[in-house]
Motif scaffolding. Structure first.
Motif, PDB file in Angstrom:
ATOM      1  N   VAL A 380       0.849  -1.185   0.000  1.00 34.02           N
ATOM      2  CA  VAL A 380       0.000   0.000   0.000  1.00 34.02           C
ATOM      3  C   VAL A 380       0.887   1.239   0.000  1.00 34.02           C
ATOM      4  O   VAL A 380       1.841   1.337   0.794  1.00 34.02           O
ATOM      5  N   LEU A 381       0.596   2.154  -0.889  1.00 34.73           N
ATOM      6  CA  LEU A 381       1.243   3.464  -0.901  1.00 34.73           C
ATOM      7  C   LEU A 381       0.237   4.486  -0.385  1.00 34.73           C
ATOM      8  O   LEU A 381      -0.852   4.634  -0.948  1.00 34.73           O
ATOM      9  N   VAL A 382       0.590   5.182   0.693  1.00 30.19           N
ATOM     10  CA  VAL A 382      -0.283   6.185   1.293  1.00 30.19           C
ATOM     11  C   VAL A 382       0.265   7.568   0.951  1.00 30.19           C
ATOM     12  O   VAL A 382       1.423   7.873   1.240  1.00 30.19           O
ATOM     13  N   LEU A 383      -0.581   8.392   0.339  1.00 28.78           N
ATOM     14  CA  LEU A 383      -0.187   9.732  -0.091  1.00 28.78           C
ATOM     15  C   LEU A 383      -0.950  10.784   0.706  1.00 28.78           C
ATOM     16  O   LEU A 383      -2.094  10.564   1.114  1.00 28.78           O
ATOM     17  N   ASN A 384      -0.309  11.944   0.887  1.00 27.20           N
ATOM     18  CA  ASN A 384      -0.984  13.059   1.553  1.00 27.20           C
ATOM     19  C   ASN A 384      -0.483  14.362   0.965  1.00 27.20           C
ATOM     20  O   ASN A 384       0.731  14.576   0.828  1.00 27.20           O
ATOM     21  N   CYS A 385      -1.427  15.212   0.590  1.00 21.80           N
ATOM     22  CA  CYS A 385      -1.058  16.574   0.202  1.00 21.80           C
ATOM     23  C   CYS A 385      -1.677  17.525   1.230  1.00 21.80           C
ATOM     24  O   CYS A 385      -2.781  17.279   1.736  1.00 21.80           O
ATOM     25  N   PRO A 386      -0.988  18.598   1.579  1.00 15.66           N
ATOM     26  CA  PRO A 386      -1.478  19.481   2.650  1.00 15.66           C
ATOM     27  C   PRO A 386      -2.754  20.213   2.240  1.00 15.66           C
ATOM     28  O   PRO A 386      -2.922  20.609   1.084  1.00 15.66           O
ATOM     29  N   THR A 387      -3.651  20.360   3.185  1.00 14.90           N
ATOM     30  CA  THR A 387      -4.875  21.143   2.969  1.00 14.90           C
ATOM     31  C   THR A 387      -5.080  22.048   4.185  1.00 14.90           C
ATOM     32  O   THR A 387      -4.470  21.852   5.240  1.00 14.90           O
ATOM     33  N   GLY A 388      -5.981  23.006   4.029  1.00 12.63           N
ATOM     34  CA  GLY A 388      -6.244  23.937   5.124  1.00 12.63           C
ATOM     35  C   GLY A 388      -7.261  23.423   6.127  1.00 12.63           C
ATOM     36  O   GLY A 388      -7.506  24.077   7.156  1.00 12.63           O
ATOM     37  N   VAL A 389      -7.885  22.263   5.865  1.00 10.05           N
ATOM     38  CA  VAL A 389      -8.955  21.798   6.749  1.00 10.05           C
ATOM     39  C   VAL A 389      -8.578  20.562   7.565  1.00 10.05           C
ATOM     40  O   VAL A 389      -9.350  20.130   8.422  1.00 10.05           O
ATOM     41  N   THR A 390      -7.411  19.971   7.270  1.00 11.98           N
ATOM     42  CA  THR A 390      -6.985  18.785   8.025  1.00 11.98           C
ATOM     43  C   THR A 390      -5.506  18.888   8.371  1.00 11.98           C
ATOM     44  O   THR A 390      -4.776  19.707   7.810  1.00 11.98           O
ATOM     45  N   SER A 391      -5.069  18.030   9.265  1.00 11.53           N
ATOM     46  CA  SER A 391      -3.687  18.032   9.738  1.00 11.53           C
ATOM     47  C   SER A 391      -2.902  16.887   9.092  1.00 11.53           C
ATOM     48  O   SER A 391      -3.268  15.711   9.246  1.00 11.53           O
ATOM     49  N   SER A 392      -1.819  17.222   8.407  1.00 16.93           N
ATOM     50  CA  SER A 392      -0.956  16.195   7.831  1.00 16.93           C
ATOM     51  C   SER A 392      -0.307  15.349   8.918  1.00 16.93           C
ATOM     52  O   SER A 392      -0.118  14.139   8.758  1.00 16.93           O
ATOM     53  N   LEU A 393       0.030  15.968  10.053  1.00 21.06           N
ATOM     54  CA  LEU A 393       0.637  15.231  11.155  1.00 21.06           C
ATOM     55  C   LEU A 393      -0.357  14.236  11.758  1.00 21.06           C
ATOM     56  O   LEU A 393      -0.013  13.096  12.067  1.00 21.06           O
ATOM     57  N   GLU A 394      -1.619  14.662  11.891  1.00 21.55           N
ATOM     58  CA  GLU A 394      -2.637  13.747  12.426  1.00 21.55           C
ATOM     59  C   GLU A 394      -2.800  12.541  11.500  1.00 21.55           C
ATOM     60  O   GLU A 394      -2.930  11.399  11.959  1.00 21.55           O
ATOM     61  N   ALA A 395      -2.798  12.767  10.188  1.00 19.21           N
ATOM     62  CA  ALA A 395      -2.920  11.671   9.232  1.00 19.21           C
ATOM     63  C   ALA A 395      -1.728  10.715   9.358  1.00 19.21           C
ATOM     64  O   ALA A 395      -1.888   9.488   9.298  1.00 19.21           O
ATOM     65  N   ALA A 396      -0.526  11.276   9.535  1.00 18.48           N
ATOM     66  CA  ALA A 396       0.663  10.433   9.693  1.00 18.48           C
ATOM     67  C   ALA A 396       0.564   9.586  10.955  1.00 18.48           C
ATOM     68  O   ALA A 396       0.877   8.381  10.945  1.00 18.48           O
ATOM     69  N   GLU A 397       0.123  10.196  12.062  1.00 15.19           N
ATOM     70  CA  GLU A 397      -0.044   9.446  13.312  1.00 15.19           C
ATOM     71  C   GLU A 397      -1.057   8.314  13.128  1.00 15.19           C
ATOM     72  O   GLU A 397      -0.889   7.204  13.650  1.00 15.19           O
TER      73      GLU A 397
END
Length: 897
Positions: A380-397
């Motif tokens: 599985v490859l998990v991708l994340n691009c930054p947005t103003g409504v969510t936390s990239s750090l929270e997604a990583a955790e």
């Protein structure tokens, strides 16, 4: 020489720096500073008569003044002084030296080459090992050794890096320091007059602190040693290589199609592939591959699931995956339903799984959990691009927590796109031991590195099928044809001679008649049914069509005679100096569904003969659809060579065109490879075209180039071929006639059938040592051996390998220095007491003695009285094994034969 005394290089107790200096910025000053300040706990002794102290440390005026003999010397003095220094150090007992100084033949200068030889002559009597000259030095972070003029001391880690370029070392050290990447060894090999890549691979493969080996290669020395070491190392841990200088402009004036197509880089690619090394094409890829492989993540296949909060980056990842040859994993109904339960209705409902830009940590966790449990993807490859409504750090955790909770061994790769916002998430991934990549494309490449590595590992363990039939070539007949050309001073065989060689090795050829005159050519054509092809016959012309020397579809004798006269005129104008021996006349072969292929051999200056396969015909260089392999070949290797070409897809059949006989093509490749191993004077060969269809193959044209050579020519081969000379017919009362021979890879099924089903107690009673013999991997270890370093002798029923039962096997594995060898003996239970073990061991001892092995040893369970008695009868002594009271070591010193 191999790993002997390399411990003095990489684990020294004391170091002498010859040419240490206080002059700021000099090599001697930087090297001294590095040795003093990098945490090395051993004694460092600077040597320079100009200084009383170096950086506050007492200096010595010369080597004779040193208070003790250094294990390692680092030499930074002018080149003319180095041979004498090496000689003096060797006399004192120093076992290794790093020569930083240049001036030893770079560019072929005679004075430098003389110094180079003088250094080798000075070191050889003392078995002193040399790194360099013209190198940056060596760094061993685990022991705090920085014997180099690098500007940074890297941290400790599981990567080892060996390179010919000192500049690459400093660049890599700088790059790695910014990413907190550590090393077990960094070795700048320089000109490699002694220690080379083969030695480093042998040493690092056995180093417990090294998880993966990285190589930056400009050229290989000692091809046979490199191949043996690389194949052995790749079975133990990942080996990743970057090869510099891929676009050499040679081969432009090659005399054959094979010579033009089998360029240097294509040969290196074949070498790395055969050895099981993972090749990448940039330094950054080298470290991405090393990082992901060192993580021990291993996918079961090439199907990737992509999870993303942005459609654009998911599309980029998908494009990269397809470009790299991966597969976008399908979503099964169960997984789709699970995703429906945790995702909003607007999710993509397909792979890539786009969970929408407002995805929080809970949404990432739910989707990832579903994908980890799915059986339709391999990673599985998990991708994340930054947005103003969510936390990239929270997604990583959430991703880290989900992986820990799931306990899945399925690889998970991440790419948190961006810089400032992604930095904290990347730190968390690093702390969790996960690989995060700056871009989706980098992550996909890393995944494909995992896939390629798994494939290469699987290839090393695959059992090749037995060859169809039981063909023995007419080796003597082929040798006589080659020798006759050499005796006449000819470099090229005529087409009829070349076809006779093909026929001697069982490669079907088209019927060919020769004629000296146009009238005779017409008469030959008249005796054939149907249209014919007319070709010029000349020992000086290799590409007949280039000079108008080929005419096809001639219907009758008069047409042939007329065409022959016109051909003589054309050839005389285009090649007036060429000697004309006459013509060849061949029936036109009517095989409308046949493919035109090329099979060839070329002798590479570094690696010896290589085999070429690809799409043939007159435009072969333009199409350039080819693959290169190293002899010897078997059915598995030959089929893999075919599969690496584009035309392989056509050969498998399409629309109304039936599949070609792929086995016949593979057998032809095997026999071409055997020509190379059997006849050292054969240095180039082309079969173009080789027609291939459902009915088999046929060579329509062939050319062979020869050279005057004596001896068996085995030294020119990068891989030692099957040692046929060790085959011997024997007869034992218990089994009757049998064949004692070296094992072949095709014997793996017979090995498993004969021995792998033994109960544990039976195994221990029949083995010298507690060796695992069940499973495909064990069968591969016993049957897929390097004949240059190992030997497995079998007693088998007469017949071809792969179709003959085995009665017993004895295996000898030699250390890289060739001094000691460990053996294992297995016999079938019903053969106990038949003399089979004595027969195998006697032959193995003789072979070990012939190879110059100094000592043969084995481990025997204490309860194995029969084996201990056999060892005693053969002259072995016994010793206890420390920490293993249930084992006895048996040893046999071997005098030279």
């Amino acid at each position: 020489m191999s790993i002997r005394n390399l411990d003095a290089l990489f684990q020294p107790r004391s170091v002498a720096l010859i040419g240490a200096s206080n002059r700021p910025g000099s090599v001697g000053e930087v090297a001294a500073r590095n040795l003093f300040r990098s945490g090395f706990s051993g004694l460092v002794m600077p040597v320079n008569p100009k200084y009383r102290s170096i950086a506050g440390v007492l200096a010595y005026p010369d080597i004779a003044s040193l208070p003790e003999t250094p294990d390692l010397a680092v030499i930074c003095t002018p080149p003319d002084t180095v041979p004498g220094i090496v000689a003096e150090l060797g006399e004192r007992g120093t076992r290794a030296a790093v020569i930083v100084t240049a001036g030893f033949g770079e560019g072929g200068h005679a004075a430098g080459l003389a110094r180079r030889q003088a250094v080798l002559d000075a070191a050889r009597p003392h078995l002193m090992r040399i790194i360099g000259p013209n190198c940056l030095g060596i760094l061993v972070p685990p022991v705090g050794l920085n014997a180099s003029f690098s500007h940074i001391m890297p941290g400790t880690g599981g990567l080892a890096f060996a390179t010919q370029s000192g500049a690459v070392v400093t660049s890599v050290v700088d790059w790695a320091a910014a990413r907190d990447i550590g090393f077990s060894h960094l070795v700048s090999l320089g000109d490699m007059i002694d220690v080379d890549f083969g030695d480093m691979l042998d040493y690092l493969a056995r180093d417990p602190g090294t998880d993966a080996i990285l190589l930056y290669v400009e050229a290989i020395t000692s091809a046979r040693k490199f191949m043996s070491a690389a194949r052995a190392a790749a079975r133990m841990k990942p080996v990743i290589v970057v090869k510099a200088g891929r676009h050499a402009e040679g081969a432009a004036a090659a005399a054959s199609h094979t010579g033009a197509l089998a360029g240097e880089d294509a040969v290196y690619d074949a070498v790395f592939r055969r050895a099981g090394l993972l090749r990448v094409f940039a330094l950054e890829d080298l470290f991405h591959a090393a990082g992901i492989l060192a993580s021990k993540q291993r996918p079961a296949g090439d199907r990737l699931a992509i999870l993303s909060n942005g459609g654009g980056i998911a599309v980029l990842a998908t494009d990269a995956l397809i470009d790299e040859g991966g597969v976008l994993a399908p979503l099964d109904d169960t997984t789709r339903q699970r995703l429906d339960s945790v995702l909003p209705p607007t999710w993509s409902h397909a792979n890539p799984v786009d969970i929408i830009g407002d995805a929080d940590g809970a949404r990432y966790a739910g989707a990832l959990e579903a994908l980890l449990e799915s059986e339709t993807n391999d990673a599985v490859l998990v991708l994340n691009c930054p947005t103003g409504v969510t936390s990239s750090l929270e997604a990583a955790e959430a991703v880290i927590g989900t992986i820990a909770k799931a306990g899945s061994d399925k690889p998970v790769l991440t790419s948190w796109v961006g810089e400032k916002t992604a930095r904290a998430a990347r730190d968390r991934f690093a702390a969790a031991g996960m690989a995060d990549f700056a871009t989706p494309e980098e992550a996909v490449k890393a995944f494909m590195h995992l896939v390629d590595y798994q494939r290469s590992r699987a290839t090393l363990m695959e059992t090749p099928p037995a060859q169809p039939g039981d063909f023995m070539p007419d080796r003597a007949g082929a040798a006589a044809i080659l020798a006759a050309a050499v005796d006449e001073g000819r470099e090229w065989l005529t087409e009829p001679e070349a076809k006779s060689v093909m026929d001697a090795y069982g490669i079907p050829v088209s019927p060919t008649a020769t004629a000296r005159t146009p009238e005779e050519a017409g008469a030959r054509a008249g005796a054939m049914d149907g249209p014919v092809a007319l070709k010029i016959l000349s020992r000086d012309i290799t590409h007949k069509s280039d000079v108008g020397g080929v005419v096809l579809d001639l219907d009758n004798a008069q047409a042939v005679e007329t065409a022959a006269r016109a051909m003589l005129e054309r050839v005389a104008k285009r090649r007036p100096e060429a000697r004309i021996d006459g013509f060849t006349v061949q029936p036109m072969i009517d095989r409308p569904h046949a493919h035109e292929l090329i099979l060839g051999l070329k002798e590479d200056a570094q690696f010896g003969p290589v085999v070429l396969f690809g799409q043939g015909g007159v435009s072969v260089e333009v199409v350039a659809d080819r693959a290169i392999g190293l002899p010897p070949l078997n059915m598995k290797l030959a089929r893999e060579l075919i599969d690496r070409t584009r035309i392989s897809r056509l050969l498998k059949g399409y629309r109304d065109r039936p599949a070609a006989d792929l086995d016949a093509i593979a057998v032809s490749l095997i026999r071409i490879a055997r020509l190379a191993t059997d006849h050292p004077g054969l240095i180039e060969l082309d079969i173009n075209p080789l027609l291939a269809d459902a009915d088999g193959v046929m060579a329509l044209d062939a050319r062979i180039r020869v050279a005057d050579r004596t001896g068996d020519g085995l030294d020119r081969l990068a891989i030692r071929p099957y040692p046929e000379e060790l085959e011997e017919e024997v007869e034992l009362e218990a089994i009757g006639p049998a064949l004692l021979r070296p094992v072949r890879p095709e014997d793996a099924p017979a090995f498993q059938g004969a021995f792998a089903t033994l109960a544990e107690e039976e195994t221990q009673l029949r083995l010298f040592g507690p060796v695992e013999i069940s499973g495909q991997a064990a069968a591969a270890r016993f049957t897929q051996i390097d004949y240059d370093r190992e030997m497995s002798l079998v007693l088998a029923e007469p017949g071809p390998a792969g179709r003959s039962a085995l009665y017993g096997i004895v295996r000898m594995s030699t250390d890289p220095d060739g001094e000691r060898a460990e053996f294992t003996l297995i016999v079938r239970p019903e053969m106990a007491g038949s003399g089979l073990g004595t027969c195998l061991m006697t032959r193995l001892i003789a072979h070990a003695r012939d190879r110059g092995v100094g000592e043969l040893f084995g481990l025997v369970p204490r309860g194995n009285d029969a084996m201990l008695a056999l060892a005693g009868r053969l002259g072995f002594s016994t010793r206890p094994v420390e920490d293993h009271p249930d084992l006895v070591r048996v040893l046999l010193p071997l005098a030279p034969a």
